[in-house]
Design a protein around this motif. Sequence first.
Motif, PDB file in Angstrom:
ATOM      1  N   ARG A 204       1.328  -1.431   0.254  1.00  0.00           N
ATOM      2  CA  ARG A 204      -0.212  -0.491   0.129  1.00  0.00           C
ATOM      3  C   ARG A 204       0.736   0.862   0.058  1.00  0.00           C
ATOM      4  O   ARG A 204       0.807   2.047   1.097  1.00  0.00           O
ATOM      5  N   SER A 206       2.601   4.548  -0.224  1.00  0.00           N
ATOM      6  CA  SER A 206       1.943   6.335  -0.088  1.00  0.00           C
ATOM      7  C   SER A 206       1.791   7.383  -0.586  1.00  0.00           C
ATOM      8  O   SER A 206       2.692   7.491  -2.420  1.00  0.00           O
ATOM      9  N   SER A 284      -5.715   5.879   0.868  1.00  0.00           N
ATOM     10  CA  SER A 284      -5.471   5.065   1.383  1.00  0.00           C
ATOM     11  C   SER A 284      -6.093   3.314   0.904  1.00  0.00           C
ATOM     12  O   SER A 284      -5.794   2.335   0.759  1.00  0.00           O
TER      13      SER A 284
END
Length: 290
Positions: A204, A206, A284
């Motif tokens: 994931r 940033s 996210s």
Amino acid sequence: MRRQVLALLGQESPEAAAPSASEPGEPRAPTREELARYAWLSADAQVRPLESAFAPPKGYTRVAVEAGSFGAWLRGLPLRPNGAPVRHFRGGEVLAGDDARLAAVAELDVGTANLQQCADSVIRLHAEWLWSSNQRERIAYRFTSGDAAAWPRYAAGDRAKVSGSKVAWVRSAKADSSRAAFRAYLDLVFTYAGTMSLEPLKKRPSRDDVRAGDFFVLGGSPGHAVLVLDVAANPEGRRVALLGQGFMPAQDFHVLSPGGDDAPWFPLDGDTVATPFWKPFPWSSLRRFP
């Protein structure tokens, strides 16, 4: 084989690799190197690489990508001539070629069934990169159930037997590692995978680390996914991206446009990334294939 190796090393002979005489960004026949890198292409297609079709906005430069990476491969993604419409799997027009939300259409087959939708298009392009870069042993994706579907297993003759949410793999076919078998494997993945199988991926990135080959995904029935095709930055650190998607019903993968002065590049400096056909994606929701 020698030519393919030389092409990957950037040593392909000029007469083999160079496109026919045309202006940058103008449609032309694919080179032999492109036919090897984008294995679904036909020799009589008229294409333009994504990188030459869309220059970064004024004051921006493309963010460096690693040679041979998924992001580098996406920069050469073959696009149809300017003004091509988006068509669904039955051939009907979904978006007119002059739709303000549409920047370009990829020269990529959809198939004849309603399978290659949004998440499936992301999987398709990633799998095609692995195929063309001789990393075929890495081609593996998960069904919504969480069960793994690996190409090497399918090529060996194993087939998925699905009963409700349970999946069993049974050796029931002859070994076949052809392109036709690969496309059949992908259709199997498209049938049982989707946004809900991509959303749980552990990588994931940033906002500061976003790069070509990453994707935004919101799982659901339906959910949606859009692929980051390229990223550019200016000296102040502001970033913009080219984004592409498949959609429902199954349709041509296409490059999106937000409108405005920087179109078709999308700004990446907000708390969300807004695209024309879905609710904004929060940071996210950014994912990366392993």
